[in-house]
Design a protein around this motif. Structure first.
Motif, mmCIF file in Angstrom:
data_model
loop_
_atom_site.group_PDB
_atom_site.id
_atom_site.type_symbol
_atom_site.label_atom_id
_atom_site.label_comp_id
_atom_site.label_asym_id
_atom_site.label_seq_id
_atom_site.Cartn_x
_atom_site.Cartn_y
_atom_site.Cartn_z
ATOM 1 N N THR A 104 0.864 -1.177 0.000
ATOM 2 C CA THR A 104 0.000 0.000 0.000
ATOM 3 C C THR A 104 0.902 1.228 0.000
ATOM 4 O O THR A 104 2.070 1.148 0.371
ATOM 5 C CB THR A 104 -0.926 0.017 1.223
ATOM 6 O OG1 THR A 104 -0.139 -0.032 2.424
ATOM 7 C CG2 THR A 104 -1.880 -1.167 1.210
ATOM 8 N N ALA A 132 -9.211 1.874 -4.556
ATOM 9 C CA ALA A 132 -10.463 2.096 -3.831
ATOM 10 C C ALA A 132 -11.444 2.818 -4.745
ATOM 11 O O ALA A 132 -11.051 3.508 -5.702
ATOM 12 C CB ALA A 132 -10.201 2.926 -2.580
ATOM 13 N N ARG A 181 -11.931 3.655 0.445
ATOM 14 C CA ARG A 181 -10.674 3.555 1.178
ATOM 15 C C ARG A 181 -10.886 3.198 2.649
ATOM 16 O O ARG A 181 -10.043 2.525 3.248
ATOM 17 C CB ARG A 181 -9.883 4.861 1.044
ATOM 18 C CG ARG A 181 -10.496 6.065 1.731
ATOM 19 C CD ARG A 181 -9.696 7.318 1.432
ATOM 20 N NE ARG A 181 -9.836 7.723 0.037
ATOM 21 C CZ ARG A 181 -9.071 8.652 -0.546
ATOM 22 N NH1 ARG A 181 -8.121 9.242 0.144
ATOM 23 N NH2 ARG A 181 -9.269 8.976 -1.805
ATOM 24 N N GLN A 182 -11.993 3.621 3.204
ATOM 25 C CA GLN A 182 -12.262 3.270 4.601
ATOM 26 C C GLN A 182 -12.453 1.761 4.755
ATOM 27 O O GLN A 182 -11.913 1.146 5.675
ATOM 28 C CB GLN A 182 -13.492 4.006 5.118
ATOM 29 C CG GLN A 182 -13.804 3.699 6.580
ATOM 30 C CD GLN A 182 -15.010 4.476 7.091
ATOM 31 O OE1 GLN A 182 -15.591 5.290 6.372
ATOM 32 N NE2 GLN A 182 -15.386 4.227 8.330
ATOM 33 N N LEU A 207 -11.294 -0.585 2.758
ATOM 34 C CA LEU A 207 -10.020 -1.256 2.524
ATOM 35 C C LEU A 207 -9.091 -1.102 3.715
ATOM 36 O O LEU A 207 -8.359 -2.038 4.075
ATOM 37 C CB LEU A 207 -9.358 -0.691 1.265
ATOM 38 C CG LEU A 207 -10.015 -1.029 -0.070
ATOM 39 C CD1 LEU A 207 -9.258 -0.394 -1.215
ATOM 40 C CD2 LEU A 207 -10.093 -2.540 -0.263
ATOM 41 N N SER A 208 -9.102 0.056 4.326
ATOM 42 C CA SER A 208 -8.239 0.296 5.479
ATOM 43 C C SER A 208 -8.589 -0.635 6.628
ATOM 44 O O SER A 208 -7.710 -1.191 7.295
ATOM 45 C CB SER A 208 -8.352 1.759 5.926
ATOM 46 O OG SER A 208 -7.948 2.643 4.893
ATOM 47 N N VAL A 209 -9.889 -0.815 6.854
ATOM 48 C CA VAL A 209 -10.334 -1.728 7.912
ATOM 49 C C VAL A 209 -9.934 -3.163 7.581
ATOM 50 O O VAL A 209 -9.439 -3.904 8.439
ATOM 51 C CB VAL A 209 -11.858 -1.626 8.116
ATOM 52 C CG1 VAL A 209 -12.351 -2.717 9.054
ATOM 53 C CG2 VAL A 209 -12.229 -0.249 8.656
ATOM 54 N N ARG A 236 -4.677 -1.162 8.008
ATOM 55 C CA ARG A 236 -3.729 -0.082 7.725
ATOM 56 C C ARG A 236 -4.495 1.220 7.532
ATOM 57 O O ARG A 236 -5.700 1.211 7.304
ATOM 58 C CB ARG A 236 -2.901 -0.399 6.474
ATOM 59 C CG ARG A 236 -2.128 -1.711 6.572
ATOM 60 C CD ARG A 236 -1.314 -1.984 5.332
ATOM 61 N NE ARG A 236 -0.641 -3.272 5.408
ATOM 62 C CZ ARG A 236 0.171 -3.743 4.474
ATOM 63 N NH1 ARG A 236 0.418 -3.024 3.370
ATOM 64 N NH2 ARG A 236 0.752 -4.929 4.613
ATOM 65 N N GLN A 237 -3.780 2.303 7.581
ATOM 66 C CA GLN A 237 -4.427 3.608 7.472
ATOM 67 C C GLN A 237 -4.454 4.089 6.032
ATOM 68 O O GLN A 237 -3.488 3.932 5.289
ATOM 69 C CB GLN A 237 -3.705 4.636 8.351
ATOM 70 C CG GLN A 237 -3.827 4.369 9.839
ATOM 71 C CD GLN A 237 -3.185 5.467 10.679
ATOM 72 O OE1 GLN A 237 -2.381 6.258 10.189
ATOM 73 N NE2 GLN A 237 -3.539 5.518 11.952
ATOM 74 N N ASN A 238 -5.580 4.672 5.650
ATOM 75 C CA ASN A 238 -5.739 5.359 4.371
ATOM 76 C C ASN A 238 -5.273 4.520 3.177
ATOM 77 O O ASN A 238 -4.413 4.923 2.402
ATOM 78 C CB ASN A 238 -4.979 6.697 4.384
ATOM 79 C CG ASN A 238 -5.433 7.613 3.266
ATOM 80 O OD1 ASN A 238 -6.600 7.606 2.863
ATOM 81 N ND2 ASN A 238 -4.517 8.415 2.747
ATOM 82 N N VAL A 239 -5.871 3.353 3.023
ATOM 83 C CA VAL A 239 -5.531 2.480 1.893
ATOM 84 C C VAL A 239 -6.337 2.922 0.671
ATOM 85 O O VAL A 239 -7.547 2.697 0.602
ATOM 86 C CB VAL A 239 -5.825 1.005 2.220
ATOM 87 C CG1 VAL A 239 -5.519 0.127 1.009
ATOM 88 C CG2 VAL A 239 -5.004 0.562 3.428
#
Length: 227
Positions: free
Chosen positions: A121, A141, A176-177, A179-181, A185-188
């Protein structure tokens, strides 16, 4: 869905064999179909990982076709023949259950690949891998910016010496939220998969989800990227 009492767990899915869609009669590999399982009370539920105990029935149609089959009573008839019983209970929200389960299976797969170190990422890391021809799949995303996605796709084409091809990333139907969850990871915003086998695993999950939603473009795009 409750498991039948004293029922042994089903054997691991044989991915070399084929299964027949109960609605169309066409045969496909299990990875292209969705398994439906029946509980002891006759209730039908999705079994997208094909791990529920007992017998199952397989479908290979998209959501619109399945909704029509439900409305016409065709799904209930096909399930009755498959399970050899008339005590079939199809939940009103079966379509929503299926779509949610297929989405979750895809996100879970991405999460496993993240923990296994087979994906990247971050735009800079992905672009570097793309220019080195280390990229097997590129995902975005749903709310990714077009400029960023195009830049990474161009780097991929250059790195793989395919500048004249229509090689581009795949925009996922999740933001992106989400995917991040899934990846922890943050801000994917963008995902680069750097292992061919990992890309194949993700593509099978993703293509099945997208097919069910009714897109004809997605499955071919996935296969092209991992060929």
């Amino acid at each position: 869905m409750r498991n039948p009492p004293n029922e042994t767990r089903s054997k691991p899915l044989d991915r070399t064999s084929h299964r027949k869609c109960i609605l169309t009669g066409e045969s496909f590999s299990p990875e292209q179909l969705v398994r439906l399982a029946m509980g002891p009370d006759g209730q039908i539920a999705p079994d997208v990982r094909a791990k529920a105990p007992g017998r199952g029935a397989w479908i290979g149609v998209n959501r619109a076709a399945l909704e029509m089959a439900v409305a016409k009573g065709q799904l209930k008839g096909a399930l009755s023949r498959a399970f050899k019983t008339g005590q079939i209970d199809i939940p009103d929200n079966l379509m929503e259950q299926l779509e949610k389960a297929l989405k979750q299976a895809t996100l879970d797969r991405l999460g496993l690949e993240a923990r296994g170190g087979t994906l990247l990422t971050g735009s800079e890391k992905i672009e570097t891998a793309a220019r080195r021809d280390d990229l097997a799949m590129l995902l975005h995303a749903s709310d990714a910016g077009q400029d960023g996605a195009s830049k990474l796709a161009q780097a991929w084409r250059v790195g793989s010496d395919r500048e004249g091809d229509d090689l581009r990333g795949i925009t996922l139907p999740v933001d992106r939220q989400g995917l991040s969850v899934a990846l922890g990871r943050q801000n994917v915003v963008h995902i680069g998969i750097i292992d061919k086998r990992a890309a194949e695993r993700v593509s099978h999950m993703l293509a099945r989800w997208i097919r069910f939603m009714g897109s004809d473009e997605m499955p071919g795009a996935v296969e092209e990227k991992v060929a």
